[in-house]
Every structure is written in C-alpha cells, then in structure tokens.
Design a protein around this motif. Structure first.
Motif, short mmCIF file in Angstrom:
data_model
loop_
_atom_site.label_atom_id
_atom_site.label_comp_id
_atom_site.label_asym_id
_atom_site.label_seq_id
_atom_site.Cartn_x
_atom_site.Cartn_y
_atom_site.Cartn_z
N GLY A 147 0.80 -1.22 0.00
CA GLY A 147 0.00 0.00 0.00
C GLY A 147 0.83 1.27 0.00
N ASN A 148 2.16 1.12 0.05
CA ASN A 148 3.07 2.28 0.09
C ASN A 148 2.68 3.25 1.20
N CYS A 149 2.49 2.71 2.40
CA CYS A 149 2.07 3.51 3.54
C CYS A 149 2.83 3.04 4.78
N CYS A 150 2.72 3.81 5.85
CA CYS A 150 3.43 3.48 7.08
C CYS A 150 2.61 3.94 8.27
N GLY A 151 2.31 3.01 9.18
CA GLY A 151 1.49 3.35 10.34
C GLY A 151 0.03 3.51 9.95
N MET A 152 -0.77 3.85 10.94
CA MET A 152 -2.20 4.05 10.67
C MET A 152 -2.44 5.44 10.12
N SER A 153 -1.91 6.47 10.80
CA SER A 153 -2.04 7.85 10.31
C SER A 153 -0.78 8.29 9.58
N ASN A 154 0.37 7.99 10.17
CA ASN A 154 1.67 8.28 9.56
C ASN A 154 2.73 7.46 10.29
N SER A 155 3.98 7.69 9.94
CA SER A 155 5.07 6.90 10.54
C SER A 155 5.24 7.16 12.03
N SER A 156 4.73 8.30 12.53
CA SER A 156 4.87 8.59 13.97
C SER A 156 4.09 7.61 14.83
N ASP A 157 3.14 6.90 14.26
CA ASP A 157 2.38 5.91 15.03
C ASP A 157 3.28 4.82 15.58
N TRP A 158 4.43 4.60 14.96
CA TRP A 158 5.32 3.54 15.40
C TRP A 158 6.06 3.89 16.69
N LEU A 159 5.96 5.14 17.12
CA LEU A 159 6.52 5.49 18.42
C LEU A 159 5.74 4.83 19.56
N LYS A 160 4.55 4.31 19.26
CA LYS A 160 3.75 3.60 20.25
C LYS A 160 4.19 2.15 20.41
N ASN A 161 5.06 1.66 19.52
CA ASN A 161 5.50 0.28 19.60
C ASN A 161 6.32 0.04 20.87
N SER A 162 6.13 -1.10 21.47
CA SER A 162 6.81 -1.40 22.74
C SER A 162 8.34 -1.46 22.55
N TYR A 163 8.80 -1.98 21.46
CA TYR A 163 10.25 -2.07 21.23
C TYR A 163 10.83 -0.68 20.94
N ILE A 164 10.15 0.13 20.14
CA ILE A 164 10.63 1.48 19.84
C ILE A 164 10.67 2.31 21.12
N GLN A 165 9.68 2.12 21.99
CA GLN A 165 9.67 2.85 23.25
C GLN A 165 10.86 2.47 24.12
N SER A 166 11.30 1.22 24.01
CA SER A 166 12.48 0.81 24.81
C SER A 166 13.76 1.47 24.31
N LEU A 167 13.75 1.97 23.07
CA LEU A 167 14.93 2.66 22.53
C LEU A 167 14.98 4.14 22.92
N ASN A 168 13.89 4.63 23.55
CA ASN A 168 13.80 6.02 23.99
C ASN A 168 14.01 6.99 22.81
N LEU A 169 13.32 6.71 21.69
CA LEU A 169 13.43 7.58 20.52
C LEU A 169 12.33 8.64 20.58
N SER A 170 12.70 9.84 20.20
CA SER A 170 11.71 10.93 20.16
C SER A 170 11.15 11.13 18.75
N SER A 171 11.74 10.53 17.77
CA SER A 171 11.28 10.62 16.38
C SER A 171 11.35 9.24 15.75
N PRO A 172 10.52 9.00 14.74
CA PRO A 172 10.48 7.65 14.15
C PRO A 172 11.71 7.38 13.26
N ASP A 173 12.86 7.28 13.91
CA ASP A 173 14.08 7.00 13.16
C ASP A 173 14.23 5.51 12.85
N VAL A 174 13.59 4.68 13.66
CA VAL A 174 13.60 3.24 13.43
C VAL A 174 12.17 2.81 13.13
#
Length: 323
Positions: A147-174
């Motif tokens: 679908g050439n898309c990322c996340g539900m609204s945008n890529s920032s939705d992935w900051l809600k992921n439990s693994y991304i939260q463990s990386l303490n990222l403030s922006s969706p770099d991963v």
C-alpha cells in the motif's frame, strides 16, 4: 397454454434460479468462512480482537449459506418428484432465509462505522505488539509494503511500539522495513533505519520512508469487502423473490394436475346412465316354441313376430295369445 407445457416451463425456470441460488449461497458461506477462519486477513484480527458485530455477520453468512444449500436440494427434489409438501417446505425456508439475509445486511450497514473503529483499534494493537507475532507482523508488513504507507495515520504511530519505546526515541528514526521503498531482502531483523549511527546487525538500511498512513487503504479495503457482501446478499434476495414466485405457480400447477388426474379416474369408474349394466335379461318360453323377451318386450316365435320399437313414441298393443 397446456398444463403440461406450463409445468415443464416452470420447472426449467425453477432449475435455473435454483442453480444461481445454490452458487450465491456457496459464495456467501465462503465469505463467512473467510472472515472467521482466514488467518491471513485483517478480518480475522478484527474478530479475534472483540468485534462482536463482525463475528455475528460472519456467523450469519455461514449459517445462511449452509441453509441455502440445504434448501436448494429440497427444492430440486420437490420439483422433480412433483411433491407439493416439499415445495411448501421450500417456500417456508425461502421466507426464513430472506428474513435472515435482510437482518445481516441491515446489521452490516448500521455498524460500518463501529467496525471501522474496531479496525483502527486492532491496527493500533498490532503496531504496539509488532515484533512478537510473525503472523500478524506479516499482515501489517504486506499492507504497508503493497500500500506504500506506514502506520495508521503516519510513521509517527510507530513510536507507540513497545520495542521502539524501549529505545527512547523521540522521532520515528527506526521503523519496520516495510515502511521503506527499498531495504535489504536478506535482512533477518524486521527493523530498518535511514540513519547511519544505528548498528547494522540490529537494523537494516532502509531508503525512502513512506510518509502516508495506511488508514485510507484499510478503510477502502474494508468498504470494498462490505459492499461486495451486501451486493451478493441483495442479489440472492432478488433471486429468492423470483424463485418464490415460480415455486408458487408451480405448486398451483401441480395441484391442478392432481385434480385433473383424480377427476379422470372418477369418470373412468362411473357407469354410464344410458346403459343399464345391472339389468338382467328375463325370458319365458312359449308353448309354440317361441319365447317372450321381457326386457325388450319382444315376442319371438312362430306365431309371434318380433316387435322392434323405433325412436318415436307409438302405442303398442299386446298381441293376443293363442292357447
């Protein structure tokens, strides 16, 4: 039109509608099985995540499909055997199935928004747990990649992921590698990044992040499937109405045929009033060797010529007997 010709024409129409009825019934049953048991569909995630209305719709479609197949068999047997009782059973089942289909269709139309909200909640849960379930991860990866898309609204939705939260990222770099237009195919990790400061064994190098969210894609997909189910359901209802009309006329034609058969049997076993089959032939002997035929009133013998009455009314005088 002769009754036999009318019956054959109605039987042909009934057979055609019954075949269409059976095919659409199998399709509806297949839709119910797909929603309930297909592990490779987001609808399965919806039913497992507590979307009660969707489960009711799926179960209803499965039951209706099974009933349609059974009713089609009853209709075929009733028409071929010219059994009016089976036709009555068939008509009754048609009415029940139509009411059930109308209920499922109305339920699906009234709860579309609720099902969409359930879909959003299911995707949010998948995003949060991404990396723990390969089956669900593959579903979301396919949606994002194709679908050439990322996340539900945008890529920032992935900051809600439990693994991304463990990386303490403030922006969706991963992000998941499916959020990138290109990434290493042989990568064992599901995560990728465009930044070079992340260790490559843990994260692949992705290029071209999709900025658009997948909400519209998933909503359109859900709407298309809902419309498909509704169209099939309405088509089946229309065929059932036509089939109901044909079967009613066929039921009446079978009744007329049975009545004519009974009346013909009565005529065959009713004695003709003009013929007196129960009258015995009585005759008495005359002294001169003749005899008197009492039934026909003929006096036959040497001294008594035979009397044969004609069609007109005549006065008959009995000849005098000679002794």
């Amino acid at each position: 039109m002769k009754l036999e010709v009318q019956i054959e024409l109605l039987k042909f129409c009934c057979a055609v509608f019954n075949i269409l009825f059976l095919v659409l019934g199998l399709i509806i049953a297949g839709c119910g099985v797909w929603i309930l048991f297909d592990s490779g569909s987001f609808l399965k995630i919806l039913t497992s995540e507590g979307s009660e209305d969707l489960r009711v719709v799926a179960a209803g479609l499965l039951v209706i499909g099974g009933v349609v197949v059974t009713v089609s068999v009853i209709g075929c047997v009733g028409v071929n055997k010219q059994n009016r009782f089976l036709l009555l059973v068939y008509i009754g089942f048609l009415i029940v199935v139509v009411l059930g289909q109308m209920y499922i269709t109305v339920l699906l139309l009234l709860n579309r928004d609720k099902i969409e909200r359930s879909l959003t909640a299911a995707v949010d849960r998948v995003i949060f747990e991404y990396g723990n379930s390969s089956r669900v991860d593959t579903l979301l990866d396919n949606v994002q990649h194709y679908g050439n898309c990322c996340g539900m609204s945008n890529s920032s939705d992935w900051l809600k992921n439990s693994y991304i939260q463990s990386l303490n990222l403030s922006s969706p770099d991963v992000l998941p590698c499916s959020c990138f237009s290109s990434f290493p195919a042989s990568l064992s990790s599901p995560w990728c990044s465009e930044l070079l400061n992340f260790p490559e064994p843990l994260f692949g190098r992705g290029n071209g992040t999709f900025s658009k969210g997948c909400r519209d894609k998933l909503t359109d997909w859900l709407q298309e499937n809902a419309v498909t189910i509704i169209v099939i359901d309405l088509s089946l209802i229309l065929i059932q109405i036509l089939q109901f009309t044909v079967v009613v006329f066929l039921y009446r034609a079978f009744g007329k045929k049975a009545a004519l058969k009974r009346s013909s049997l009565l005529v065959d076993h009713t004695p003709n009033d003009d013929l007196d089959y129960g009258e015995e032939n009585y005759a008495c002997a005359e002294p001169d060797g003749g005899y008197v035929d009492i039934n026909n009133t003929n006096f036959v013998g040497p001294n008594h010529p035979a009397y044969t009455p004609d069609d007109s009314y005549q006065t008959y005088s009995e000849p005098a007997y000679r002794y």
